[in-house]
Design a protein around this motif. Structure first.
Motif, PDB file in Angstrom:
ATOM      1  N   MET A 263      -8.452   3.828  -6.999  1.00 60.53           N
ATOM      2  CA  MET A 263      -9.400   3.829  -5.891  1.00 60.53           C
ATOM      3  C   MET A 263      -9.863   2.413  -5.561  1.00 60.53           C
ATOM      4  O   MET A 263     -10.209   2.117  -4.416  1.00 60.53           O
ATOM      5  N   GLY A 264      -9.866   1.532  -6.546  1.00 62.71           N
ATOM      6  CA  GLY A 264     -10.158   0.133  -6.273  1.00 62.71           C
ATOM      7  C   GLY A 264      -9.123  -0.471  -5.341  1.00 62.71           C
ATOM      8  O   GLY A 264      -9.448  -1.256  -4.436  1.00 62.71           O
ATOM      9  N   ILE A 265      -7.854  -0.090  -5.549  1.00 64.15           N
ATOM     10  CA  ILE A 265      -6.776  -0.564  -4.669  1.00 64.15           C
ATOM     11  C   ILE A 265      -6.983  -0.050  -3.250  1.00 64.15           C
ATOM     12  O   ILE A 265      -6.796  -0.789  -2.272  1.00 64.15           O
TER      13      ILE A 265
ATOM     14  N   ALA B 166      -5.226  -5.463 -10.063  1.00 62.24           N
ATOM     15  CA  ALA B 166      -5.324  -4.001 -10.138  1.00 62.24           C
ATOM     16  C   ALA B 166      -3.944  -3.357 -10.242  1.00 62.24           C
ATOM     17  O   ALA B 166      -3.746  -2.399 -11.009  1.00 62.24           O
ATOM     18  N   PHE B 167      -2.970  -3.870  -9.499  1.00 62.81           N
ATOM     19  CA  PHE B 167      -1.600  -3.358  -9.596  1.00 62.81           C
ATOM     20  C   PHE B 167      -1.059  -3.539 -11.017  1.00 62.81           C
ATOM     21  O   PHE B 167      -0.438  -2.623 -11.580  1.00 62.81           O
ATOM     22  N   PHE B 168      -1.286  -4.720 -11.588  1.00 65.27           N
ATOM     23  CA  PHE B 168      -0.776  -4.997 -12.936  1.00 65.27           C
ATOM     24  C   PHE B 168      -1.379  -4.028 -13.954  1.00 65.27           C
ATOM     25  O   PHE B 168      -0.655  -3.448 -14.783  1.00 65.27           O
TER      26      PHE B 168
ATOM     27  N   TYR C 203       0.833  -1.209   0.000  1.00 64.98           N
ATOM     28  CA  TYR C 203       0.000   0.000   0.000  1.00 64.98           C
ATOM     29  C   TYR C 203       0.868   1.259   0.000  1.00 64.98           C
ATOM     30  O   TYR C 203       0.551   2.249  -0.671  1.00 64.98           O
ATOM     31  N   GLY C 204       1.965   1.235   0.748  1.00 64.70           N
ATOM     32  CA  GLY C 204       2.889   2.367   0.739  1.00 64.70           C
ATOM     33  C   GLY C 204       3.535   2.568  -0.622  1.00 64.70           C
ATOM     34  O   GLY C 204       3.685   3.703  -1.100  1.00 64.70           O
TER      35      GLY C 204
ATOM     36  N   CYS D 179     -14.638   1.340  -7.676  1.00 66.34           N
ATOM     37  CA  CYS D 179     -14.690   0.730  -6.339  1.00 66.34           C
ATOM     38  C   CYS D 179     -15.747  -0.365  -6.278  1.00 66.34           C
ATOM     39  O   CYS D 179     -15.541  -1.424  -5.666  1.00 66.34           O
ATOM     40  N   ILE D 180     -16.887  -0.110  -6.909  1.00 64.32           N
ATOM     41  CA  ILE D 180     -17.973  -1.089  -6.917  1.00 64.32           C
ATOM     42  C   ILE D 180     -17.564  -2.321  -7.716  1.00 64.32           C
ATOM     43  O   ILE D 180     -17.788  -3.465  -7.300  1.00 64.32           O
TER      44      ILE D 180
END
Length: 412
Positions: free
Chosen positions: A324-326, A292-294, A230-231, A273-274
């Motif tokens: 925002m999903g992350i 999501a990161f990828f 997260y950081g 987000c949904i």
């Protein structure tokens, strides 16, 4: 008669829960969508008309992120004796004032103070609103609604992306800040006293995790790796969040309207987000987070690898669809893993995230000053996000280790 009364009571309870959710969405719209992220589409106008350049703009952004860092730390540690809701509204007033005053000040030092104040209040409000609304919805048996809460950030970004080009036809950069501050004030009037810390009714949370998007408490050994990821996300995403519109302004086809890229970020972020919450309920938060990161890495790289309008817009969409999903999935995973520690865990993770956001623009500013190219900061962001994916992989391995049943010793 009793059935009618029960139906009326249920309808009233649902209405109250909806008001709490809408108030939370509007609060995040004001402090995040406007207070924090309006700076991105306004930045090229300020660089054009003031003493700012891309390097010093990064340092000004870091004042905001340092404030957010301090706010997140305070929000997770203080007792808030007058109540979380009271402090949301108090700090919301300061946040709106900081937006209005950005248009009234012409001194760079004062800008730094105002962006710090905006960040400080944003950090506090983000943690308190998340805690109030998520706790309320979970207690009311509506935890599946929590994905809607963070859509307020995306809606705010979409709105500022649309409003800034329109307002630039009427006002200079200073007038835009004032207009957005007035919009924030009007929205605050609509949500005044709507946030409550205890629901009007208490129902047992359904036991089915899929219904509530809540997973049973799991081992806390994943928290350091989840926090590290997260950081690193804070470092990686904020570089795009700060310089995306500035990069788009260098692409010939987007020079006349670089804010189009920011509009696309907001349009993708609003429902993200949904969508990611639904994906996480099917495949798990950690797997969805890696996906999501990828996609975000691709979004960061597209505008610099394919330096044209299509590359910039695809990158903007992927960036908006993921960041925002992350946040949503990470906060949900951390909160569920450390059940019963809502404010402290949300505050701690927001603190880590904000630390990354503070480091990111400083590193980007140094890279830009050394290379004289915005693209260097985007490549750096992609490398940081890739490292974050690795941390998530370790967290997932630890999760499997502690949750898979151990094979019994064979008997002879």
């Amino acid at each position: 008669m009793k059935d009618v009364f029960s139906m009326m009571q249920a309808a009233s309870s649902k209405k109250n829960d909806l008001f709490v959710l809408i108030a939370g969405i509007a609060g995040l719209f004001i402090v995040m969508g406007i207070g924090r992220f309006a700076y991105t589409p306004i930045l090229p106008l300020m660089v054009e008309s003031t003493s700012l350049n891309n390097e010093t703009a990064g340092y000004l952004a870091s004042s905001n992120y340092f404030g957010y860092f301090a706010g997140a730390l305070l929000a997770g540690k203080l007792a808030w004796k007058k109540g979380k809701a009271y402090n949301v509204y108090f700090h919301l007033s300061l946040n709106i004032a900081s937006t209005l005053l950005m248009g009234a000040a012409v001194n760079e030092f004062i800008w730094h103070l105002l962006r710090f104040l905006s960040g400080l209040t944003s950090g506090i409000i983000f943690v308190l609103i998340s805690s109030i609304v998520m706790d309320h919805l979970v207690r009311a048996g509506r935890a599946a609604w929590t994905g809607y809460l963070f859509s307020g950030v995306g809606l705010g970004i979409l709105s500022t992306g649309l409003l800034v080009p329109f307002l630039s036809n009427l006002f200079n950069w200073a007038g835009i800040w004032i207009a957005l501050g007035l919009l924030s004030f009007i929205l605050a009037l609509f949500i005044w006293k709507r946030l409550t810390e205890t629901p009007s009714h208490e129902t047992n949370v359904k036991k089915n995790p899929a219904v509530n998007n809540v997973t049973p408490p799991k081992t806390k050994s994943i928290l350091p790796w989840l926090g590290a990821a997260y950081g690193l996300e804070g470092i990686g995403y904020i570089i795009s969040g700060t310089y995306l519109v500035a990069l788009a302004a260098e692409i010939p086809v987007l020079q006349s309207n670089p804010s189009l890229s920011w509009v696309l970020v907001g349009a993708a972020a609003a429902p993200s987000c949904i969508i990611w919450s639904a994906a996480a309920s099917r495949i798990g938060n950690l797997t969805a987070l890696q996906a999501a990161f990828f996609l975000q890495i691709l979004g960061v790289l597209f505008p610099v690898v394919f330096f044209n309008g299509i590359g910039a817009l695809i990158g903007s969409f992927l960036f908006g669809a993921t960041f925002m999903g992350i946040v949503t999935m990470t906060i949900a995973e951390a909160r569920n893993t450390a059940a019963g520690e809502s404010s402290s865990i949300i505050g701690g993770f927001t603190f880590i995230y904000s630390l990354g956001q503070m480091i990111g623009p400083i590193a980007a500013g140094l890279l830009i000053s050394i290379t004289a190219e915005l693209s260097a900061s985007f490549y750096f962001a992609a490398a940081v996000l890739l490292t974050g994916m690795g941390c998530l992989g370790i967290a997932q391995a630890l999760r499997r280790k502690h949750t898979e049943p151990k094979a019994s010793n064979p008997s002879f």
